[in-house]
Motif scaffolding. Structure first.
Motif, PDB file in Angstrom:
ATOM      1  N   GLU A   1      -7.633  -3.267  -3.076  1.00  0.00           N
ATOM      2  CA  GLU A   1      -8.121  -4.361  -2.226  1.00  0.00           C
ATOM      3  C   GLU A   1      -6.963  -5.082  -1.551  1.00  0.00           C
ATOM      4  O   GLU A   1      -5.968  -5.435  -2.187  1.00  0.00           O
ATOM      5  N   GLY A   2      -7.104  -5.286  -0.239  1.00  0.00           N
ATOM      6  CA  GLY A   2      -6.091  -6.002   0.530  1.00  0.00           C
ATOM      7  C   GLY A   2      -4.869  -5.173   0.885  1.00  0.00           C
ATOM      8  O   GLY A   2      -3.939  -5.689   1.512  1.00  0.00           O
ATOM      9  N   HIS A   3      -4.856  -3.892   0.517  1.00  0.00           N
ATOM     10  CA  HIS A   3      -3.668  -3.063   0.737  1.00  0.00           C
ATOM     11  C   HIS A   3      -3.396  -2.875   2.227  1.00  0.00           C
ATOM     12  O   HIS A   3      -4.308  -2.687   3.026  1.00  0.00           O
ATOM     13  N   GLN A   4      -2.120  -2.940   2.586  1.00  0.00           N
ATOM     14  CA  GLN A   4      -1.660  -2.645   3.944  1.00  0.00           C
ATOM     15  C   GLN A   4      -0.729  -1.435   3.879  1.00  0.00           C
ATOM     16  O   GLN A   4       0.054  -1.294   2.934  1.00  0.00           O
ATOM     17  N   LEU A   5      -0.821  -0.558   4.885  1.00  0.00           N
ATOM     18  CA  LEU A   5       0.049   0.623   4.918  1.00  0.00           C
ATOM     19  C   LEU A   5       1.509   0.205   5.016  1.00  0.00           C
ATOM     20  O   LEU A   5       1.855  -0.766   5.682  1.00  0.00           O
ATOM     21  N   THR A   6       2.373   0.985   4.355  1.00  0.00           N
ATOM     22  CA  THR A   6       3.807   0.703   4.313  1.00  0.00           C
ATOM     23  C   THR A   6       4.548   1.664   5.237  1.00  0.00           C
ATOM     24  O   THR A   6       4.685   2.853   4.927  1.00  0.00           O
ATOM     25  N   PRO A   7       5.026   1.190   6.403  1.00  0.00           N
ATOM     26  CA  PRO A   7       5.714   2.094   7.336  1.00  0.00           C
ATOM     27  C   PRO A   7       7.008   2.645   6.749  1.00  0.00           C
ATOM     28  O   PRO A   7       7.779   1.913   6.121  1.00  0.00           O
TER      29      PRO A   7
ATOM     30  N   SER B   1       3.013  18.203  15.025  1.00  0.00           N
ATOM     31  CA  SER B   1       2.329  17.376  14.036  1.00  0.00           C
ATOM     32  C   SER B   1       1.912  18.199  12.822  1.00  0.00           C
ATOM     33  O   SER B   1       1.164  19.170  12.959  1.00  0.00           O
ATOM     34  N   ASN B   2       2.377  17.792  11.654  1.00  0.00           N
ATOM     35  CA  ASN B   2       1.895  18.370  10.405  1.00  0.00           C
ATOM     36  C   ASN B   2       0.525  17.762  10.096  1.00  0.00           C
ATOM     37  O   ASN B   2       0.124  16.768  10.700  1.00  0.00           O
ATOM     38  N   ARG B   3      -0.178  18.359   9.137  1.00  0.00           N
ATOM     39  CA  ARG B   3      -1.467  17.791   8.708  1.00  0.00           C
ATOM     40  C   ARG B   3      -1.281  16.315   8.349  1.00  0.00           C
ATOM     41  O   ARG B   3      -0.260  15.926   7.765  1.00  0.00           O
ATOM     42  N   HIS B   4      -2.266  15.491   8.686  1.00  0.00           N
ATOM     43  CA  HIS B   4      -2.161  14.064   8.381  1.00  0.00           C
ATOM     44  C   HIS B   4      -3.535  13.416   8.438  1.00  0.00           C
ATOM     45  O   HIS B   4      -4.518  14.034   8.863  1.00  0.00           O
ATOM     46  N   VAL B   5      -3.569  12.174   8.013  1.00  0.00           N
ATOM     47  CA  VAL B   5      -4.816  11.416   7.924  1.00  0.00           C
ATOM     48  C   VAL B   5      -4.630  10.070   8.622  1.00  0.00           C
ATOM     49  O   VAL B   5      -3.585   9.420   8.493  1.00  0.00           O
ATOM     50  N   HIS B   6      -5.653   9.661   9.379  1.00  0.00           N
ATOM     51  CA  HIS B   6      -5.762   8.297   9.886  1.00  0.00           C
ATOM     52  C   HIS B   6      -6.902   7.634   9.119  1.00  0.00           C
ATOM     53  O   HIS B   6      -7.956   8.252   8.917  1.00  0.00           O
ATOM     54  N   LEU B   7      -6.713   6.399   8.693  1.00  0.00           N
ATOM     55  CA  LEU B   7      -7.713   5.725   7.863  1.00  0.00           C
ATOM     56  C   LEU B   7      -8.169   4.410   8.480  1.00  0.00           C
ATOM     57  O   LEU B   7      -7.377   3.689   9.101  1.00  0.00           O
ATOM     58  N   SER B   8      -9.430   4.092   8.258  1.00  0.00           N
ATOM     59  CA  SER B   8      -9.924   2.748   8.560  1.00  0.00           C
ATOM     60  C   SER B   8      -9.396   1.794   7.492  1.00  0.00           C
ATOM     61  O   SER B   8      -9.028   2.213   6.389  1.00  0.00           O
ATOM     62  N   GLN B   9      -9.393   0.494   7.803  1.00  0.00           N
ATOM     63  CA  GLN B   9      -8.924  -0.476   6.812  1.00  0.00           C
ATOM     64  C   GLN B   9      -9.806  -0.461   5.570  1.00  0.00           C
ATOM     65  O   GLN B   9      -9.322  -0.594   4.445  1.00  0.00           O
ATOM     66  N   GLU B  10     -11.112  -0.277   5.769  1.00  0.00           N
ATOM     67  CA  GLU B  10     -12.030  -0.199   4.625  1.00  0.00           C
ATOM     68  C   GLU B  10     -11.628   0.932   3.673  1.00  0.00           C
ATOM     69  O   GLU B  10     -11.574   0.750   2.454  1.00  0.00           O
TER      70      GLU B  10
ATOM     71  N   ILE C   1      -8.638   2.418   3.512  1.00  0.00           N
ATOM     72  CA  ILE C   1      -7.318   2.116   2.939  1.00  0.00           C
ATOM     73  C   ILE C   1      -7.487   1.308   1.658  1.00  0.00           C
ATOM     74  O   ILE C   1      -6.854   1.595   0.629  1.00  0.00           O
ATOM     75  N   GLU C   2      -8.370   0.316   1.690  1.00  0.00           N
ATOM     76  CA  GLU C   2      -8.544  -0.561   0.521  1.00  0.00           C
ATOM     77  C   GLU C   2      -9.260   0.155  -0.618  1.00  0.00           C
ATOM     78  O   GLU C   2      -8.958  -0.092  -1.794  1.00  0.00           O
ATOM     79  N   ILE C   3     -10.180   1.057  -0.310  1.00  0.00           N
ATOM     80  CA  ILE C   3     -10.824   1.832  -1.380  1.00  0.00           C
ATOM     81  C   ILE C   3      -9.817   2.764  -2.042  1.00  0.00           C
ATOM     82  O   ILE C   3      -9.765   2.887  -3.271  1.00  0.00           O
TER      83      ILE C   3
END
Length: 196
Positions: free
Chosen positions: A28-34, A11-20, A22-24
């Motif tokens: 607003e309303g953004h969804q992650l793009t796989p 695993s390289n460095r990475h970030v997991h985000l809450s939905q809150e 992600i939108e900040i």
């Protein structure tokens, strides 16, 4: 002592985000793009990246992994921490209490995390069927043997059991480089060593 084989994922460095968050960071309303499926079912690398800002420096282009989580978390290799000027502990994923925070910068905004930066503890994902087959349970520790010219032994590798997991060992880039490993290498897991 019993053994079995496990594929390694680095695993390289990475970030997991809450939905809150992600939108900040992305609007607003953004969804992650796989963009790429990861070894664990339902997990993916996203198109989105952020810049990490610490007391000593910044690190642009850090990949966000999805899906969204309950709490935002930054997973770093130990060498990353020097550039940022933070001293995160080695922790299991999700164990964030008392960890340092960093600032996250995205195209739409910034988030100052009060905690969340860790060096992820090495671990093996497996299903309950795998755990039963190898006589292991969630929270156990094993040793993993690396063959070859830069070989050695990973001590205290955490076992994580969940019906949604696939058999895979996760280490970070520092560990992978130190042992000369690449994604998909098969390693021997030692079960039943009293010193694990």
């Amino acid at each position: 002592m019993k053994t079995f084989k496990v594929p390694v994922g680095i695993s390289n460095r990475h970030v997991h985000l809450s939905q809150e968050h992600i939108e900040i960071l992305f609007g607003e309303g953004h969804q992650l793009t796989p963009t790429k499926d990861l070894s664990q079912p339902g997990q993916f690398a996203s198109e989105e990246v952020v810049t990490l800002v610490g007391p000593k420096g910044s690190m642009p282009g850090v990949r966000v992994l999805g899906p969204a989580r309950k709490a935002s978390q930054i997973e770093l290799a130990a060498t990353d921490t020097f550039k940022l000027g933070v001293k995160p502990p080695v922790r299991d994923s999700g164990e964030l209490e008392g960890t340092p925070g960093v600032e996250l910068v995205g195209p739409a905004g910034k988030v100052q995390l009060g905690q969340g930066a860790i060096v992820a503890a090495r671990h093996i994902h497996m299903t309950p069927d795998d755990a039963q087959k190898y006589d292991l349970k969630d929270g156990d520790h094993v040793k993993v043997v690396v063959p070859g010219i830069r070989g050695g032994i990973f001590e205290r590798v955490l076992i994580r059991v969940n019906p949604n997991y696939a058999l895979d060992m996760h280490i970070d880039t520092d560990e992978g480089n130190a042992f000369g490993l690449k994604n998909g290498d098969l390693l021997d897991v030692i079960i039943g060593d009293a010193n694990c």
